[in-house]
Write an enzyme that holds these catalytic residues in place. Structure first.
Site, PDB file in Angstrom:
ATOM      1  N   GLU A 184       1.319  -0.942   0.393  1.00 14.87           N
ATOM      2  CA  GLU A 184       0.251   0.479  -0.044  1.00 14.87           C
ATOM      3  C   GLU A 184       0.951   1.267   0.496  1.00 14.87           C
ATOM      4  OE1 GLU A 184      -1.854   2.790   0.289  1.00 14.87           O
ATOM      5  OE2 GLU A 184      -3.237   2.523   2.569  1.00 14.87           O
ATOM      6  N   GLU A 190       4.620  13.271  -3.963  1.00 17.06           N
ATOM      7  CA  GLU A 190       3.661  13.124  -2.616  1.00 17.06           C
ATOM      8  C   GLU A 190       4.411  13.795  -1.819  1.00 17.06           C
ATOM      9  OE1 GLU A 190       3.982   9.323  -0.551  1.00 17.06           O
ATOM     10  OE2 GLU A 190       1.667   9.949  -0.166  1.00 17.06           O
TER      11      GLU A 190
HETATM   12  P1  NAI Z   1       9.113   4.459   4.485  1.00 17.12           P
HETATM   13  O1  NAI Z   1       8.386   3.760   3.456  1.00 17.12           O
HETATM   14  O2  NAI Z   1      10.488   4.521   3.954  1.00 17.12           O
HETATM   15  O3  NAI Z   1       9.079   3.925   6.040  1.00 17.12           O
HETATM   16  C1  NAI Z   1       7.408   3.202   6.356  1.00 17.12           C
HETATM   17  C2  NAI Z   1       8.534   1.808   6.901  1.00 17.12           C
HETATM   18  O4  NAI Z   1       9.078   1.056   6.227  1.00 17.12           O
HETATM   19  C3  NAI Z   1       9.191   2.706   7.917  1.00 17.12           C
HETATM   20  O5  NAI Z   1       8.879   0.948   9.035  1.00 17.12           O
HETATM   21  C4  NAI Z   1      10.619   1.716   7.380  1.00 17.12           C
HETATM   22  O6  NAI Z   1      11.130   1.691   9.104  1.00 17.12           O
HETATM   23  C5  NAI Z   1      10.288   0.517   6.683  1.00 17.12           C
HETATM   24  N1  NAI Z   1      11.682   0.442   5.601  1.00 17.12           N
HETATM   25  C6  NAI Z   1      12.452   1.781   5.087  1.00 17.12           C
HETATM   26  N2  NAI Z   1      12.909   1.304   4.524  1.00 17.12           N
HETATM   27  C7  NAI Z   1      12.796  -0.004   4.565  1.00 17.12           C
HETATM   28  C8  NAI Z   1      13.759  -0.904   4.021  1.00 17.12           C
HETATM   29  N3  NAI Z   1      14.434  -0.980   2.132  1.00 17.12           N
HETATM   30  N4  NAI Z   1      12.829  -2.599   3.923  1.00 17.12           N
HETATM   31  C9  NAI Z   1      12.276  -2.765   4.509  1.00 17.12           C
HETATM   32  N5  NAI Z   1      11.514  -1.779   5.405  1.00 17.12           N
HETATM   33  C10 NAI Z   1      11.755  -0.242   5.159  1.00 17.12           C
HETATM   34  O7  NAI Z   1       8.724   6.007   4.203  1.00 17.12           O
HETATM   35  P2  NAI Z   1       9.404   7.130   5.309  1.00 17.12           P
HETATM   36  O8  NAI Z   1      10.827   7.555   4.614  1.00 17.12           O
HETATM   37  O9  NAI Z   1       9.471   7.046   6.907  1.00 17.12           O
HETATM   38  O10 NAI Z   1       9.000   8.409   4.585  1.00 17.12           O
HETATM   39  C11 NAI Z   1       9.433   9.235   3.245  1.00 17.12           C
HETATM   40  C12 NAI Z   1       7.877   9.628   2.532  1.00 17.12           C
HETATM   41  O11 NAI Z   1       7.485   8.117   2.379  1.00 17.12           O
HETATM   42  C13 NAI Z   1       7.153  10.575   3.507  1.00 17.12           C
HETATM   43  O12 NAI Z   1       7.646  11.820   2.665  1.00 17.12           O
HETATM   44  C14 NAI Z   1       5.529  10.380   2.142  1.00 17.12           C
HETATM   45  O13 NAI Z   1       5.570  10.477   1.089  1.00 17.12           O
HETATM   46  C15 NAI Z   1       5.425   8.707   2.716  1.00 17.12           C
HETATM   47  N6  NAI Z   1       5.337   7.706   2.835  1.00 17.12           N
HETATM   48  C16 NAI Z   1       3.922   7.439   2.810  1.00 17.12           C
HETATM   49  C17 NAI Z   1       3.327   6.311   3.678  1.00 17.12           C
HETATM   50  C18 NAI Z   1       1.353   6.010   3.332  1.00 17.12           C
HETATM   51  O14 NAI Z   1       1.017   5.702   3.106  1.00 17.12           O
HETATM   52  N7  NAI Z   1       0.854   5.768   1.938  1.00 17.12           N
HETATM   53  C19 NAI Z   1       3.304   6.332   4.929  1.00 17.12           C
HETATM   54  C20 NAI Z   1       4.273   6.873   5.025  1.00 17.12           C
HETATM   55  C21 NAI Z   1       5.347   7.906   4.326  1.00 17.12           C
END
Ligand code: NAI
Ligand code: MG
Length: 499
Positions: free
Chosen positions: A267, A402
């Site tokens: 998602e 985004e």
């Molecule tokens: P992210 O997608 O990197 O983090 C979400 C989860 O993924 C966290 O638990 C993180 O520790 C984990 N994660 C990060 N790198 C990973 C990897 N290589 N392998 C496995 N898991 C990993 O999101 P982040 O960096 O916190 O936020 C950056 C941007 O992402 C935000 O500005 C927003 O635009 C977007 N975002 C979108 C979301 C949504 O609900 N669609 C939620 C959070 C962020």
């Protein structure tokens, strides 16, 4: 008083924060294998409020082994017993709405008027809804088209060990999204909460163990993406990853999953449109669009931040929306007067501020906001000025990427066809909003929008029974509703020759 700027916390919240938090592996609470810790901050003050273990690949190994070991135990229970545990966890969450709401507000920054009254009850209802499904997972008997003396039937089996990697925008609620269907379908789970917001997930799993979930059915490895998320998504003994978060991270998980052909539910992000037609109830459209853009500090994957308005109502719409944005009361989420809290982290504050600056730099007009903000008494909080742009061109950064912050943009259109083209002009396809009184138009436009959800004359409606998930680069694998069970099950076909 040191952890918060304004309000006092429940004693159970203080007690929870005072403890140092390890991982949850089986029934145990080990420290991280290398003893590392991550600081957890209150986004309203920037102050450290707790510490959690920084999990590593070795910790993921231990958690996956615990989950694997618990699979026969969890599946050895009668479906009705699993249902009963899920239901009771839902009740426990409801009973602790204030406690869990305070934890999420401290960790994420969102106002308690949202955490305790929206996130917590919806999370509880997820466990109760999927409790109902635990007793209704059935295969079927199939008559082969070629006939013959065969008895053919299907079994709906759990995929096995599920790794759930969740983001920080709805810390507790996301646990329910993943755990509800995964557990109802008979899987066991290793949960990796976001490093910014691990607290309510740890509390929820502690509560699950207290009410009698067998040890190992749900394990928690706190830590960051590199240290804990990546080893989980690459682990050869994990059968499925369910992930919510950034598109780029989803791509890394897709890569990492190939070693054992893991099942994936992704998602990912969005860049959702809101379309306001000339016959819309204008005040309803203003109120609804305001929520679509600014709810949860704009940190929503479904944020309907690209707003397109028919030219004949553009001016009054813009004036009405701008007035509402100016009326936002920024502050500490624990203060009941606050209508918008800080962003989740310093990093996110910088990212969104950079995006606002890019909008101004590339020539968009900030009708509201556009700068930075410092609140008296909360100078170190991660606040961002709510911003509304006009004059945004299709290739500007803020139109393409985004933003994930309190930033909206309004443009005009002349025809329905143009509105649909603008709506679909994005790599994403998560959600959309249509404001019109014309029912024929609603159906016509809804059919043409390339997105997983269309809301008309409302926005951001969710219900546990109604499926939700994206098209295009927004990912795949539905959540909520009966459909959300499918990605957690696999069908086995059994042929028996009776001749
Ligand atoms: P992210 O997608 O990197 O983090 C979400 C989860 O993924 C966290 O638990 C993180 O520790 C984990 N994660 C990060 N790198 C990973 C990897 N290589 N392998 C496995 N898991 C990993 O999101 P982040 O960096 O916190 O936020 C950056 C941007 O992402 C935000 O500005 C927003 O635009 C977007 N975002 C979108 C979301 C949504 O609900 N669609 C939620 C959070 C962020
Ligand atoms: Mg990231």
């Amino acid at each position: 008083m040191s952890r918060t700027a304004t309000a006092s916390l429940l004693p159970e919240v203080e007690a929870f924060l005072d403890r140092e938090h390890g991982l949850i592996v089986g029934a145990g609470r080990p420290a991280a294998s290398d003893g590392g810790l991550i600081d957890v901050h209150n986004p309203a003050t920037g102050r450290r409020i707790s510490r959690v273990a920084a999990g590593t690949a070795a910790d993921v190994d231990a958690a996956v082994a615990a989950a694997r070991g618990a699979l026969p135990v969890w599946n050895g229970l009668a479906p009705a017993e699993r249902a009963n545990l899920l239901w009771r966890l839902g009740e426990e969450i409801e009973r602790r709405a204030v406690e869990l709401g305070q934890l999420d507000t401290l960790d994420n920054g969102k106002p308690t008027s949202e955490s305790a009254t929206l996130d917590v009850p919806l999370c509880a209802s997820l466990f109760k809804y999927y409790a109902g499904w635990a007793t209704k997972i059935e295969g079927e008997t199939i008559t082969p088209s070629g006939g013959g003396a065969f008895h053919v039937y299907t079994r709906r089996e759990p995929v096995g060990v599920v790794g759930a990697i969740i983001p920080w925008n709805f810390p507790l609620l996301m646990v329910g999204y993943k755990l509800g269907p995964a557990l109802a379908a008979g899987n066991t789970v290793v949960l990796k909460p976001a490093e910014q917001t691990p607290l309510s997930a740890l509390r929820l799993v502690e509560l699950a163990l207290e009410i009698g979930f067998p040890p190992g059915v749900v394990n928690v490895v706190t830590g960051d993406g590199e240290g804990a998320g990546a080893p989980l998504s690459g682990h050869l003994d994990v059968d499925k990853i369910t992930f919510t978060g950034e598109n780029a991270t989803g791509q890394k998980i897709l890569e990492a999953s190939k070693g054992n052909m893991k099942r994936l539910s992704l998602e990912l992000g969005g860049k959702s449109p809101s379309l306001v037609f000339e016959d819309a109830d204008l005040q309803a459209a203003i109120d609804g669009t305001f929520g679509a853009v600014y709810f949860n500090q704009g940190q929503c994957c479904i944020a309907g931040a690209r707003v397109f308005v028919h030219r004949s109502v553009y001016e009054p719409f813009l004036a009405g929306l701008a007035e509402k944005v100016r009326g936002i009361r920024l502050g500490d989420g624990l203060d009941p007067r606050t209508t918008m809290g800080p962003l989740v982290s310093r990093e996110q504050q910088e990212r969104v501020s950079g995006m606002i600056a890019a909008g101004v730099g590339e020539g968009a007009t900030a009708v509201v906001g556009g700068g930075t903000v410092q609140l008296p008494g909360l100078a170190d909080g991660y606040f961002v000025q709510p911003t509304l742009f006009t004059d945004v061109e299709r290739d500007m950064t803020i139109m393409r990427r985004e933003i994930f912050g309190p930033v909206g943009m309004v443009g005009a259109f002349d025809t329905e066809e143009e509105a649909v083209t603008l709506a679909n002009d994005t790599q994403f396809g998560l959600a959309s909003g249509i404001w019109t009184r014309d029912v024929k138009r609603t159906h016509r436009v809804a059919a043409q929008i390339k997105a997983g959800v269309v809301w008309s004359n409302t926005y951001g409606m969710f219900d546990v029974a109604v499926p939700y998930g994206g098209f295009k680069a927004s990912g795949y694998g539905k959540e909520l509703g009966r459909e959300a069970l499918d990605p957690y099950l696999q069908t086995k076909t059994v042929w028996i020759d009776l001749s």
